[in-house]
Design a protein around this motif. Structure first.
Motif, PDB file in Angstrom:
ATOM      1  N   PRO A 127      22.991 -15.736  -6.289  1.00  0.00           N
ATOM      2  CA  PRO A 127      24.272 -15.384  -6.911  1.00  0.00           C
ATOM      3  C   PRO A 127      24.626 -16.447  -7.953  1.00  0.00           C
ATOM      4  O   PRO A 127      24.463 -17.643  -7.703  1.00  0.00           O
ATOM      5  CB  PRO A 127      25.264 -15.408  -5.743  1.00  0.00           C
ATOM      6  N   TYR A 128      25.097 -16.019  -9.110  1.00  0.00           N
ATOM      7  CA  TYR A 128      25.356 -16.953 -10.196  1.00  0.00           C
ATOM      8  C   TYR A 128      26.762 -17.550 -10.180  1.00  0.00           C
ATOM      9  O   TYR A 128      26.981 -18.645 -10.692  1.00  0.00           O
ATOM     10  CB  TYR A 128      25.170 -16.260 -11.546  1.00  0.00           C
ATOM     11  N   GLN A 137      35.872 -10.706  -8.574  1.00  0.00           N
ATOM     12  CA  GLN A 137      34.671 -10.335  -7.826  1.00  0.00           C
ATOM     13  C   GLN A 137      34.426  -8.831  -7.900  1.00  0.00           C
ATOM     14  O   GLN A 137      35.339  -8.041  -8.116  1.00  0.00           O
ATOM     15  CB  GLN A 137      34.811 -10.748  -6.361  1.00  0.00           C
ATOM     16  N   TYR A 143      27.018  -5.645  -4.720  1.00  0.00           N
ATOM     17  CA  TYR A 143      27.086  -6.444  -5.938  1.00  0.00           C
ATOM     18  C   TYR A 143      27.815  -7.759  -5.699  1.00  0.00           C
ATOM     19  O   TYR A 143      27.479  -8.791  -6.298  1.00  0.00           O
ATOM     20  CB  TYR A 143      27.775  -5.654  -7.053  1.00  0.00           C
ATOM     21  N   GLN A 144      28.811  -7.745  -4.845  1.00  0.00           N
ATOM     22  CA  GLN A 144      29.568  -8.968  -4.566  1.00  0.00           C
ATOM     23  C   GLN A 144      28.664 -10.041  -3.977  1.00  0.00           C
ATOM     24  O   GLN A 144      28.670 -11.194  -4.404  1.00  0.00           O
ATOM     25  CB  GLN A 144      30.725  -8.678  -3.614  1.00  0.00           C
ATOM     26  N   ALA A 146      25.391 -10.136  -4.179  1.00  0.00           N
ATOM     27  CA  ALA A 146      24.320 -10.454  -5.116  1.00  0.00           C
ATOM     28  C   ALA A 146      24.786 -11.346  -6.263  1.00  0.00           C
ATOM     29  O   ALA A 146      24.026 -12.173  -6.767  1.00  0.00           O
ATOM     30  CB  ALA A 146      23.718  -9.165  -5.681  1.00  0.00           C
ATOM     31  N   ARG A 147      26.047 -11.199  -6.696  1.00  0.00           N
ATOM     32  CA  ARG A 147      26.524 -11.889  -7.887  1.00  0.00           C
ATOM     33  C   ARG A 147      27.396 -13.112  -7.609  1.00  0.00           C
ATOM     34  O   ARG A 147      27.455 -14.028  -8.418  1.00  0.00           O
ATOM     35  CB  ARG A 147      27.315 -10.902  -8.760  1.00  0.00           C
ATOM     36  N   HIS A 148      28.089 -13.118  -6.493  1.00  0.00           N
ATOM     37  CA  HIS A 148      29.008 -14.217  -6.195  1.00  0.00           C
ATOM     38  C   HIS A 148      28.537 -14.992  -4.965  1.00  0.00           C
ATOM     39  O   HIS A 148      27.912 -14.432  -4.064  1.00  0.00           O
ATOM     40  CB  HIS A 148      30.422 -13.675  -5.960  1.00  0.00           C
ATOM     41  N   GLU A 149      28.865 -16.269  -4.922  1.00  0.00           N
ATOM     42  CA  GLU A 149      28.415 -17.141  -3.843  1.00  0.00           C
ATOM     43  C   GLU A 149      29.226 -16.902  -2.565  1.00  0.00           C
ATOM     44  O   GLU A 149      29.882 -17.794  -2.043  1.00  0.00           O
ATOM     45  CB  GLU A 149      28.491 -18.593  -4.286  1.00  0.00           C
ATOM     46  N   HIS A 175      18.967 -19.161 -13.143  1.00  0.00           N
ATOM     47  CA  HIS A 175      20.424 -19.283 -13.012  1.00  0.00           C
ATOM     48  C   HIS A 175      21.064 -19.234 -14.394  1.00  0.00           C
ATOM     49  O   HIS A 175      20.409 -18.904 -15.389  1.00  0.00           O
ATOM     50  CB  HIS A 175      20.780 -20.586 -12.290  1.00  0.00           C
TER      51      HIS A 175
END
Length: 256
Positions: A127-128, A137, A143-144, A146-149, A175
């Motif tokens: 996640p970036y 978010q 997607y949450q 996968a994309r957010h920590e 990254h």
């Protein structure tokens, strides 16, 4: 290649240069160029004959693209059950069950299935985006994560990679350039010395929008090398020859 037996909402996406086809559902998550470039960038020790692990594997794109250029075993670790099942079907679709396996697990809890200190190469397209009060978010859970920590952040990822790797094992990461200071800090603090960095540009006249990083467990401090850049698109929004070759050219080979 086996029959895909797609479920509703699924599609097939492929990487011609590696002759790999991935089952995806865009409503959950779909890989993009960052996954391709990470698999291409990774240059493991021992020509890839040892064990490699793809952390946060999603639908299995990075691990399967990478597996085509190495002879060793590759294990894909994915926390989301739907994506792990999809990845497993893609492994079967590409007839790679003899070398590639999927583990449905939180990567921080995978050590009962992958022995600490047994891995030669770890890859991760994490996640970036850090989670903050002001962070917008994704509403969709797939997607949450996968994309957010949400499930893991950079320090925990670095610690997980360190624990899995043998001494002198390699960690490969893709990254965002704006997180580079965080990446260096997290890796260095956990015994992973950055050795190679390569920036990816959408177009030659724009800022970099991706960064590829190689680190070595218990490597010597210093000696970071910045490799020539990758530029994805021409002014006419076509893939550059460099990227066309990665996507559609000859099968990838490892450096000596």
């Amino acid at each position: 290649m086996n029959e895909p037996n797609l479920k509703p909402g699924e599609r097939l996406d492929g990487l011609p240069s590696q002759a790999v086809t991935i089952i995806q559902n865009p409503d959950m998550f779909a890989y993009s160029l960052d996954a391709v470039l990470l698999a291409y960038f990774a240059n493991p020790n021992k020509k890839g004959r040892g064990l490699s692990v793809d952390l946060g594997a999603g639908t299995g794109a990075v691990g399967l693209f990478y597996a085509k250029k190495v002879p060793g075993q590759v294990q894909l670790v994915e926390i989301q059950e739907d994506l792990a099942k999809m990845a497993k079907r893609s492994v079967a679709l590409n007839e790679m069950e003899d070398r590639v396996s999927v583990i449905h697990s939180d990567m921080q809890a995978v050590f009962d299935q992958i022995k600490p200190g047994s891995v030669d190469t770890v890859l991760c397209n994490p996640p970036y985006f850090p989670v903050k009060e002001t962070t917008k978010q994704n509403v969709d859970e797939h997607y949450q994560i996968a994309r957010h920590e949400v499930a893991i952040d950079l320090p925990k990822l670095a610690q997980t990679a360190n624990k899995l790797l043998k001494n002198k094992g390699k960690f490969f990461l893709v990254h965002r350039p704006e997180r580079l200071a965080d990446i260096f800090a997290a890796l260095t603090a956990r015994g992973l010395q950055v050795k190679h960095v390569q920036f990816v540009y959408g177009k030659s006249d724009r800022e970099a929008n991706m960064v590829l990083v190689e680190a070595i467990k218990q490597g010597r401090p210093g000696g970071v090398r910045v490799l020539p850049p990758i530029v994805a698109y021409t002014k006419d929004n076509q893939y550059t020859k460099q990227v066309q070759n990665i996507l559609y050219g000859a099968p990838w080979t490892l450096e000596s």
